[in-house]
Design a protein around this motif. Sequence first.
Motif, PDB file in Angstrom:
ATOM      1  N   LEU A  46       0.856  -1.181   0.000  1.00 48.97           N
ATOM      2  CA  LEU A  46       0.000   0.000   0.000  1.00 48.97           C
ATOM      3  C   LEU A  46       0.896   1.235   0.000  1.00 48.97           C
ATOM      4  O   LEU A  46       2.120   1.124  -0.074  1.00 48.97           O
ATOM      5  CB  LEU A  46      -0.926  -0.028   1.216  1.00 48.97           C
ATOM      6  N   LYS A  47       0.307   2.422   0.108  1.00 49.11           N
ATOM      7  CA  LYS A  47       1.099   3.652   0.016  1.00 49.11           C
ATOM      8  C   LYS A  47       2.170   3.742   1.106  1.00 49.11           C
ATOM      9  O   LYS A  47       3.332   3.964   0.819  1.00 49.11           O
ATOM     10  CB  LYS A  47       0.170   4.863   0.069  1.00 49.11           C
ATOM     11  N   HIS A  48       1.791   3.578   2.369  1.00 51.54           N
ATOM     12  CA  HIS A  48       2.749   3.660   3.471  1.00 51.54           C
ATOM     13  C   HIS A  48       2.705   2.433   4.371  1.00 51.54           C
ATOM     14  O   HIS A  48       3.224   2.454   5.474  1.00 51.54           O
ATOM     15  CB  HIS A  48       2.496   4.911   4.319  1.00 51.54           C
ATOM     16  N   ASN A  49       2.059   1.381   3.928  1.00 49.81           N
ATOM     17  CA  ASN A  49       1.903   0.169   4.722  1.00 49.81           C
ATOM     18  C   ASN A  49       1.962  -1.032   3.792  1.00 49.81           C
ATOM     19  O   ASN A  49       1.971  -0.892   2.573  1.00 49.81           O
ATOM     20  CB  ASN A  49       0.554   0.176   5.453  1.00 49.81           C
ATOM     21  N   SER A  50       1.971  -2.201   4.385  1.00 50.29           N
ATOM     22  CA  SER A  50       1.879  -3.418   3.587  1.00 50.29           C
ATOM     23  C   SER A  50       1.078  -4.451   4.356  1.00 50.29           C
ATOM     24  O   SER A  50       1.056  -4.449   5.585  1.00 50.29           O
ATOM     25  CB  SER A  50       3.265  -3.959   3.238  1.00 50.29           C
ATOM     26  N   VAL A  51       0.413  -5.313   3.611  1.00 46.26           N
ATOM     27  CA  VAL A  51      -0.370  -6.392   4.189  1.00 46.26           C
ATOM     28  C   VAL A  51       0.084  -7.684   3.523  1.00 46.26           C
ATOM     29  O   VAL A  51       0.170  -7.758   2.299  1.00 46.26           O
ATOM     30  CB  VAL A  51      -1.889  -6.177   3.954  1.00 46.26           C
ATOM     31  N   LYS A  52       0.378  -8.678   4.332  1.00 47.31           N
ATOM     32  CA  LYS A  52       0.736  -9.988   3.816  1.00 47.31           C
ATOM     33  C   LYS A  52      -0.224 -10.998   4.438  1.00 47.31           C
ATOM     34  O   LYS A  52      -0.554 -10.906   5.621  1.00 47.31           O
ATOM     35  CB  LYS A  52       2.178 -10.322   4.148  1.00 47.31           C
ATOM     36  N   VAL A  53      -0.672 -11.942   3.618  1.00 47.81           N
ATOM     37  CA  VAL A  53      -1.676 -12.892   4.062  1.00 47.81           C
ATOM     38  C   VAL A  53      -1.198 -14.313   3.760  1.00 47.81           C
ATOM     39  O   VAL A  53      -0.812 -14.607   2.636  1.00 47.81           O
ATOM     40  CB  VAL A  53      -3.025 -12.647   3.351  1.00 47.81           C
ATOM     41  N   ILE A  54      -1.208 -15.158   4.781  1.00 47.38           N
ATOM     42  CA  ILE A  54      -0.897 -16.571   4.609  1.00 47.38           C
ATOM     43  C   ILE A  54      -2.135 -17.355   5.020  1.00 47.38           C
ATOM     44  O   ILE A  54      -2.689 -17.149   6.102  1.00 47.38           O
ATOM     45  CB  ILE A  54       0.297 -17.001   5.481  1.00 47.38           C
ATOM     46  N   VAL A 104      -8.021  -5.351  -0.500  1.00 40.38           N
ATOM     47  CA  VAL A 104      -7.187  -4.716   0.524  1.00 40.38           C
ATOM     48  C   VAL A 104      -6.959  -3.283   0.071  1.00 40.38           C
ATOM     49  O   VAL A 104      -6.536  -3.052  -1.062  1.00 40.38           O
ATOM     50  CB  VAL A 104      -5.833  -5.438   0.694  1.00 40.38           C
ATOM     51  N   SER A 105      -7.274  -2.329   0.939  1.00 39.77           N
ATOM     52  CA  SER A 105      -7.114  -0.914   0.588  1.00 39.77           C
ATOM     53  C   SER A 105      -6.820  -0.132   1.866  1.00 39.77           C
ATOM     54  O   SER A 105      -6.794  -0.681   2.957  1.00 39.77           O
ATOM     55  CB  SER A 105      -8.373  -0.381  -0.094  1.00 39.77           C
ATOM     56  N   GLU A 106      -6.592   1.159   1.702  1.00 41.54           N
ATOM     57  CA  GLU A 106      -6.414   2.013   2.875  1.00 41.54           C
ATOM     58  C   GLU A 106      -7.142   3.331   2.647  1.00 41.54           C
ATOM     59  O   GLU A 106      -7.242   3.818   1.532  1.00 41.54           O
ATOM     60  CB  GLU A 106      -4.940   2.221   3.205  1.00 41.54           C
ATOM     61  N   ASP A 107      -7.698   3.854   3.735  1.00 47.26           N
ATOM     62  CA  ASP A 107      -8.313   5.178   3.682  1.00 47.26           C
ATOM     63  C   ASP A 107      -7.464   6.104   4.559  1.00 47.26           C
ATOM     64  O   ASP A 107      -6.314   5.799   4.851  1.00 47.26           O
ATOM     65  CB  ASP A 107      -9.793   5.129   4.092  1.00 47.26           C
ATOM     66  N   ASP A 108      -8.028   7.207   5.000  1.00 47.03           N
ATOM     67  CA  ASP A 108      -7.250   8.178   5.781  1.00 47.03           C
ATOM     68  C   ASP A 108      -6.763   7.632   7.119  1.00 47.03           C
ATOM     69  O   ASP A 108      -5.703   8.007   7.596  1.00 47.03           O
ATOM     70  CB  ASP A 108      -8.069   9.455   6.018  1.00 47.03           C
ATOM     71  N   THR A 109      -7.545   6.754   7.741  1.00 46.94           N
ATOM     72  CA  THR A 109      -7.193   6.306   9.091  1.00 46.94           C
ATOM     73  C   THR A 109      -6.960   4.800   9.230  1.00 46.94           C
ATOM     74  O   THR A 109      -6.343   4.379  10.202  1.00 46.94           O
ATOM     75  CB  THR A 109      -8.300   6.705  10.087  1.00 46.94           C
ATOM     76  N   ASN A 110      -7.470   4.001   8.297  1.00 49.65           N
ATOM     77  CA  ASN A 110      -7.423   2.547   8.460  1.00 49.65           C
ATOM     78  C   ASN A 110      -6.924   1.817   7.218  1.00 49.65           C
ATOM     79  O   ASN A 110      -7.074   2.309   6.093  1.00 49.65           O
ATOM     80  CB  ASN A 110      -8.816   1.995   8.784  1.00 49.65           C
TER      81      ASN A 110
END
Length: 136
Positions: A46-54, A104-110
């Motif tokens: 994501l822009k400033h984060n990442s999500v990994k799923v197993i 998987v996405s991101e908004d302003d706070t979450n």
Amino acid sequence: MKHLLFFVLAILSVGSNAQSLKAKDLSKDKLAQFVNTISAYQSFPLKHNSVKVITTFNAPGSAGEEGTGTVSNNVYLSVCQDGEEAVCKLVVYENLINPKLVNVSEDDTNIVVQLSYGNAKERKTEKLLFPKEWNP
């Protein structure tokens, strides 16, 4: 003589750059059992984060449906804040039938993870919210 000297130096230089890898046996480790059950892996930068799923599968019949060998799955979500040193949270959702990551996405706070699971006629989709910033 010149050729012999060149040949000897060439052999010595090849031998000096060789690496020897040594493996550590983890076959009796819990990690070996975990890795053996992985059925899917996904990564979402994501822009400033990442999500990994197993996604891992459980034992046959773990879904609890009478007369079937249907398995349930565990879904491990790792949500990491990017930065000089990544700060991560790891959560697990256990015993889900046929889980699928919808979005998987991101908004302003979450960070928003949409997860769908269940049998074909009883599917549910849930929005899982993770704060974009937290203190470890």
